[in-house]
Scaffold this motif. Sequence first.
Motif, PDB file in Angstrom:
ATOM      1  N   ASP A 145       0.825  -1.203   0.000  1.00  0.00           N
ATOM      2  CA  ASP A 145       0.000   0.000   0.000  1.00  0.00           C
ATOM      3  C   ASP A 145       0.860   1.254   0.000  1.00  0.00           C
ATOM      4  N   LYS A 146       0.413   2.244  -0.739  1.00  0.00           N
ATOM      5  CA  LYS A 146       1.081   3.540  -0.783  1.00  0.00           C
ATOM      6  C   LYS A 146       0.133   4.548  -0.125  1.00  0.00           C
ATOM      7  N   ILE A 147       0.659   5.313   0.821  1.00  0.00           N
ATOM      8  CA  ILE A 147      -0.168   6.297   1.509  1.00  0.00           C
ATOM      9  C   ILE A 147       0.541   7.646   1.525  1.00  0.00           C
ATOM     10  N   LYS A 148      -0.252   8.693   1.605  1.00  0.00           N
ATOM     11  CA  LYS A 148       0.281  10.060   1.648  1.00  0.00           C
ATOM     12  C   LYS A 148       0.220  10.569   3.081  1.00  0.00           C
ATOM     13  N   PHE A 149       1.300  11.197   3.494  1.00  0.00           N
ATOM     14  CA  PHE A 149       1.362  11.823   4.804  1.00  0.00           C
ATOM     15  C   PHE A 149       1.572  13.311   4.627  1.00  0.00           C
ATOM     16  N   THR A 150       0.858  14.094   5.409  1.00  0.00           N
ATOM     17  CA  THR A 150       1.041  15.539   5.422  1.00  0.00           C
ATOM     18  C   THR A 150       1.624  15.906   6.773  1.00  0.00           C
ATOM     19  N   PHE A 151       2.797  16.517   6.765  1.00  0.00           N
ATOM     20  CA  PHE A 151       3.431  16.940   8.003  1.00  0.00           C
ATOM     21  C   PHE A 151       2.763  18.220   8.478  1.00  0.00           C
ATOM     22  N   THR A 152       2.269  18.205   9.711  1.00  0.00           N
ATOM     23  CA  THR A 152       1.504  19.342  10.225  1.00  0.00           C
ATOM     24  C   THR A 152       2.360  20.588  10.404  1.00  0.00           C
ATOM     25  N   ASP A 153       3.628  20.419  10.750  1.00  0.00           N
ATOM     26  CA  ASP A 153       4.466  21.597  10.992  1.00  0.00           C
ATOM     27  C   ASP A 153       4.869  22.317   9.704  1.00  0.00           C
ATOM     28  N   SER A 154       5.076  21.574   8.616  1.00  0.00           N
ATOM     29  CA  SER A 154       5.534  22.199   7.372  1.00  0.00           C
ATOM     30  C   SER A 154       4.494  22.173   6.258  1.00  0.00           C
ATOM     31  N   GLY A 155       3.525  21.278   6.366  1.00  0.00           N
ATOM     32  CA  GLY A 155       2.536  21.130   5.305  1.00  0.00           C
ATOM     33  C   GLY A 155       3.023  20.288   4.143  1.00  0.00           C
ATOM     34  N   ASP A 156       4.268  19.791   4.223  1.00  0.00           N
ATOM     35  CA  ASP A 156       4.823  18.955   3.160  1.00  0.00           C
ATOM     36  C   ASP A 156       4.046  17.640   3.068  1.00  0.00           C
ATOM     37  N   VAL A 157       3.868  17.163   1.847  1.00  0.00           N
ATOM     38  CA  VAL A 157       3.200  15.889   1.606  1.00  0.00           C
ATOM     39  C   VAL A 157       4.238  14.900   1.091  1.00  0.00           C
ATOM     40  N   VAL A 158       4.288  13.711   1.700  1.00  0.00           N
ATOM     41  CA  VAL A 158       5.264  12.682   1.350  1.00  0.00           C
ATOM     42  C   VAL A 158       4.526  11.361   1.156  1.00  0.00           C
ATOM     43  N   ASP A 159       4.940  10.616   0.134  1.00  0.00           N
ATOM     44  CA  ASP A 159       4.400   9.272  -0.086  1.00  0.00           C
ATOM     45  C   ASP A 159       5.261   8.264   0.657  1.00  0.00           C
ATOM     46  N   PHE A 160       4.595   7.343   1.350  1.00  0.00           N
ATOM     47  CA  PHE A 160       5.271   6.232   2.005  1.00  0.00           C
ATOM     48  C   PHE A 160       4.627   4.933   1.563  1.00  0.00           C
ATOM     49  N   PHE A 161       5.404   3.877   1.592  1.00  0.00           N
ATOM     50  CA  PHE A 161       4.910   2.543   1.292  1.00  0.00           C
ATOM     51  C   PHE A 161       4.827   1.768   2.604  1.00  0.00           C
ATOM     52  N   VAL A 162       3.683   1.187   2.880  1.00  0.00           N
ATOM     53  CA  VAL A 162       3.469   0.459   4.122  1.00  0.00           C
ATOM     54  C   VAL A 162       3.956  -0.975   3.953  1.00  0.00           C
ATOM     55  N   LEU A 163       4.961  -1.334   4.759  1.00  0.00           N
ATOM     56  CA  LEU A 163       5.511  -2.684   4.710  1.00  0.00           C
ATOM     57  C   LEU A 163       4.736  -3.638   5.605  1.00  0.00           C
ATOM     58  N   GLU A 164       4.332  -3.159   6.773  1.00  0.00           N
ATOM     59  CA  GLU A 164       3.650  -4.020   7.742  1.00  0.00           C
ATOM     60  C   GLU A 164       2.976  -3.158   8.790  1.00  0.00           C
ATOM     61  N   GLN A 165       2.049  -3.747   9.500  1.00  0.00           N
ATOM     62  CA  GLN A 165       1.411  -3.070  10.622  1.00  0.00           C
ATOM     63  C   GLN A 165       1.209  -4.069  11.751  1.00  0.00           C
ATOM     64  N   THR A 166       1.145  -3.562  12.972  1.00  0.00           N
ATOM     65  CA  THR A 166       0.927  -4.411  14.130  1.00  0.00           C
ATOM     66  C   THR A 166       0.255  -3.591  15.223  1.00  0.00           C
ATOM     67  N   ARG A 167      -0.289  -4.289  16.198  1.00  0.00           N
ATOM     68  CA  ARG A 167      -0.925  -3.641  17.345  1.00  0.00           C
ATOM     69  C   ARG A 167      -0.273  -4.206  18.607  1.00  0.00           C
ATOM     70  N   ILE A 168       0.226  -3.298  19.442  1.00  0.00           N
ATOM     71  CA  ILE A 168       0.897  -3.689  20.676  1.00  0.00           C
ATOM     72  C   ILE A 168       0.278  -2.894  21.813  1.00  0.00           C
ATOM     73  N   ASN A 169      -0.228  -3.599  22.815  1.00  0.00           N
ATOM     74  CA  ASN A 169      -0.854  -2.956  23.980  1.00  0.00           C
ATOM     75  C   ASN A 169      -1.898  -1.916  23.572  1.00  0.00           C
ATOM     76  N   GLY A 170      -2.693  -2.237  22.557  1.00  0.00           N
ATOM     77  CA  GLY A 170      -3.765  -1.351  22.127  1.00  0.00           C
ATOM     78  C   GLY A 170      -3.340  -0.186  21.259  1.00  0.00           C
ATOM     79  N   ILE A 171      -2.065  -0.127  20.876  1.00  0.00           N
ATOM     80  CA  ILE A 171      -1.547   0.953  20.035  1.00  0.00           C
ATOM     81  C   ILE A 171      -1.169   0.364  18.681  1.00  0.00           C
ATOM     82  N   ASP A 172      -1.633   1.021  17.606  1.00  0.00           N
ATOM     83  CA  ASP A 172      -1.300   0.582  16.251  1.00  0.00           C
ATOM     84  C   ASP A 172       0.016   1.211  15.808  1.00  0.00           C
TER      85      ASP A 172
END
Length: 87
Positions: free
Chosen positions: A2-29
């Motif tokens: 999956d490819k997702i876009k992130f917008t940095f709140t401090d600068s407003g810059d938009v960057v594309d990232f590729f999601v390699l994996e996800q996990t949930r630990i102690n209720g936090i994703d």
Amino acid sequence: MDKIKFTFTDSGDVVDFFVLEQTRINGIDYILVTDQEDGDAEAFILKDLSGMEDQEAIYEIVEDEKELEAVAAIFNEILEDISFESI
């Protein structure tokens, strides 16, 4: 991958990232993302700080050393073909 876009709140810059994996630990994703789809690339572990009322996910780069090591160890187990190096 999956490819997702992130917008940095401090600068407003938009960057594309590729999601390699996800996990949930102690209720936090957590998600493991990289800036390139193939080859050697920088990877980041992001922590979901979103609340139930948030319409979009809010992520922060994990910087706490103990938390980073613990989550990286989990991702290392999940993704056997990927190795992590600290910078």
